[in-house]
Design a protein around this motif. Structure first.
Motif, PDB file in Angstrom:
ATOM      1  N   PHE B  19     -11.049 -12.121   1.151  1.00  0.00           N
ATOM      2  CA  PHE B  19     -11.078 -10.756   0.627  1.00  0.00           C
ATOM      3  C   PHE B  19     -10.128 -10.669  -0.560  1.00  0.00           C
ATOM      4  CE2 PHE B  19     -11.836  -6.508   0.168  1.00  0.00           C
ATOM      5  CZ  PHE B  19     -10.717  -5.706   0.357  1.00  0.00           C
ATOM      6  N   ASN B  21      -9.576  -8.138  -2.646  1.00  0.00           N
ATOM      7  CA  ASN B  21      -9.141  -6.846  -3.170  1.00  0.00           C
ATOM      8  C   ASN B  21      -8.102  -6.151  -2.324  1.00  0.00           C
ATOM      9  OD1 ASN B  21     -10.889  -7.093  -5.312  1.00  0.00           O
ATOM     10  ND2 ASN B  21     -12.585  -6.361  -4.084  1.00  0.00           N
ATOM     11  N   LYS B  22      -7.297  -6.935  -1.625  1.00  0.00           N
ATOM     12  CA  LYS B  22      -6.236  -6.264  -0.862  1.00  0.00           C
ATOM     13  C   LYS B  22      -5.311  -5.550  -1.815  1.00  0.00           C
ATOM     14  CE  LYS B  22      -3.644  -8.270   2.410  1.00  0.00           C
ATOM     15  NZ  LYS B  22      -3.261  -9.292   3.402  1.00  0.00           N
ATOM     16  N   LYS B  23      -4.775  -4.430  -1.368  1.00  0.00           N
ATOM     17  CA  LYS B  23      -3.931  -3.606  -2.243  1.00  0.00           C
ATOM     18  C   LYS B  23      -2.786  -4.389  -2.865  1.00  0.00           C
ATOM     19  CE  LYS B  23      -3.812   1.095  -2.352  1.00  0.00           C
ATOM     20  NZ  LYS B  23      -3.708   2.301  -1.534  1.00  0.00           N
ATOM     21  N   LEU B  26      -4.076  -6.244  -5.787  1.00  0.00           N
ATOM     22  CA  LEU B  26      -4.501  -5.402  -6.897  1.00  0.00           C
ATOM     23  C   LEU B  26      -3.312  -4.839  -7.636  1.00  0.00           C
ATOM     24  CD1 LEU B  26      -7.508  -3.377  -5.497  1.00  0.00           C
ATOM     25  CD2 LEU B  26      -7.535  -5.280  -7.050  1.00  0.00           C
ATOM     26  N   GLN B  27      -2.245  -4.522  -6.866  1.00  0.00           N
ATOM     27  CA  GLN B  27      -1.114  -3.874  -7.522  1.00  0.00           C
ATOM     28  C   GLN B  27      -0.220  -4.844  -8.252  1.00  0.00           C
ATOM     29  OE1 GLN B  27       0.667  -1.491  -4.524  1.00  0.00           O
ATOM     30  NE2 GLN B  27      -0.736   0.194  -4.867  1.00  0.00           N
TER      31      GLN B  27
END
Lengths: 208, 158
Positions: B19, B21-23, B26-27
């Protein structure tokens, strides 16, 4: 049922022809594709091998889409088919298949975000909020719950590309279910590298 | 290091079990590259290139969705012209009873070659393991490559 999925009509690996030994069997059957279009829901059920069912969606417009990084899923309206890596025809005829890139209505996600983080998302600068939006965003809270919301705000940053999409009200998503098999159009919102990849593809298409 | 070079297809290539697109990713506080690597078992070492690399191959035994089970065979590389698959040649002796002698026979085998094995030349000895059918003729996957002796001293064709 003239479509069959047999192997004995093909040539061997050496190139030689295979002798026809038997007629077509029912378990080798194939059915015509669904070509699910965008429109008011229309689903036909098909009786399959063993008495099981398949739900062939002929027209669909709503789906359950998940926002991966926030780990929530909401039912939304599908607005438009924008890109298909396998076949441009599917984009032109607005056919929904697995792995199509579509635009979905972003309001349920925006509503959840504003209620959860108490910060506006995708709002135009300088526009006065309506009364109910004000109530949600700037609700008067007790000290304890206010603290909870302040803690949440630290994690509330959404990536720039996604925030711009929320401003227009349409978010890019990818279909991950097979509408012709289960009758549903479900998927996930594009983020990060994938979003960048597909946005670039869309831009180059538009530029042509 | 080219990290985006493996996106050559029209669809976004990724490993389905990872996965992206874990936060936290992304951050911006990015870890090293998220990658799914598995140990194929039977004592085969997974190559460094499979762990460090950025290629996406769903048919790779180390980073994809195939399991190795059944027969393990060896062969000599014959042709490397296909995309991500090679042809190997397996030689064996067949005994002819009437003459009490042997005759040489061979069989060709199309075998999937993961991008983690770079610089596979014809003549190399290759160990392959049985997996589920990957295409009409490919049912084996390369697990180990041993270079032919003497190839180190030779000059590559320019």
């Amino acid at each position: 049922m003239c479509i069959s999925r047999d192997k004995w009509h093909k040539r061997r690996a050496t190139g030689g022809r295979m002798a026809v030994l038997r007629k077509k069997r029912k378990y080798e059957l194939g059915r015509p594709p669904a070509h699910t279009k965008l429109g008011a829901k229309r689903i036909h059920t098909v009786r399959t091998m063993g008495g099981n069912k398949k739900y062939r969606a002929l027209r669909q417009d709503h789906g359950n889409f998940s926002w991966g990084s926030e780990a929530i899923t909401r039912k939304t309206r599908v607005i438009d088919v924008v890109y298909n890596p396998s076949n441009n025809e599917f984009v032109r005829t607005k056919t929904l298949v697995k792995s199509s890139i579509i635009q979905i209505d972003s309001t349920p996600f925006r509503q959840w975000y504003e209620a959860h983080y108490a910060t506006p998302l995708g709002r135009k600068k300088g526009v006065k909020l309506s009364e109910e939006d004000e109530a949600v965003l700037n609700k008067v809270r007790s000290k304890k719950t206010q603290k909870k919301y302040d803690e949440r705000k630290k994690q509330a940053k959404v990536e720039q590309a996604l925030e711009e999409q929320f401003a227009t009200g349409r978010v890019l998503a990818k279909i991950s279910s097979r509408p012709g098999q289960c009758g549903r159009v479900d998927g996930y919102i594009l983020e990060g590298k994938e979003l960048e990849f597909y946005s670039r593809k869309l831009k180059s298409k538009k530029a042509k | 290091m080219a990290t985006a070079d493996h996106q050559t297809e029209r669809a976004f290539q990724k490993q389905p079990t990872v996965f992206l697109n874990k936060k936290s990713i992304l951050q911006g506080k990015s870890k090293k590259n998220l990658r799914y690597v598995r140990n194929v078992g039977l004592g085969f070492k997974t190559p460094r290139e499979a762990i460090d690399g950025t290629y996406i191959d769903k048919k790779c035994p180390f980073t994809g969705n195939v399991s190795i089970r059944g027969r393990i065979l060896t062969g000599r590389v014959l042709k490397t012209k296909m995309m991500r698959t090679i042809v190997i040649r397996r030689e064996y002796l067949h005994y002819v009873r009437k003459y009490c002698r042997f005759e040489k026979r061979h069989k060709n085998l199309s075998v999937h070659l993961s991008p983690c094995f770079r610089d596979v030349e014809i003549g190399d000895i290759v160990t392959v393991g049985e997996c589920r059918p990957l295409s009409k003729t490919v049912k084996y996957n390369v697990l180990k490559v041993t270079k032919t002796s003497g190839s180190k001293k030779g000059f590559a064709k320019v």
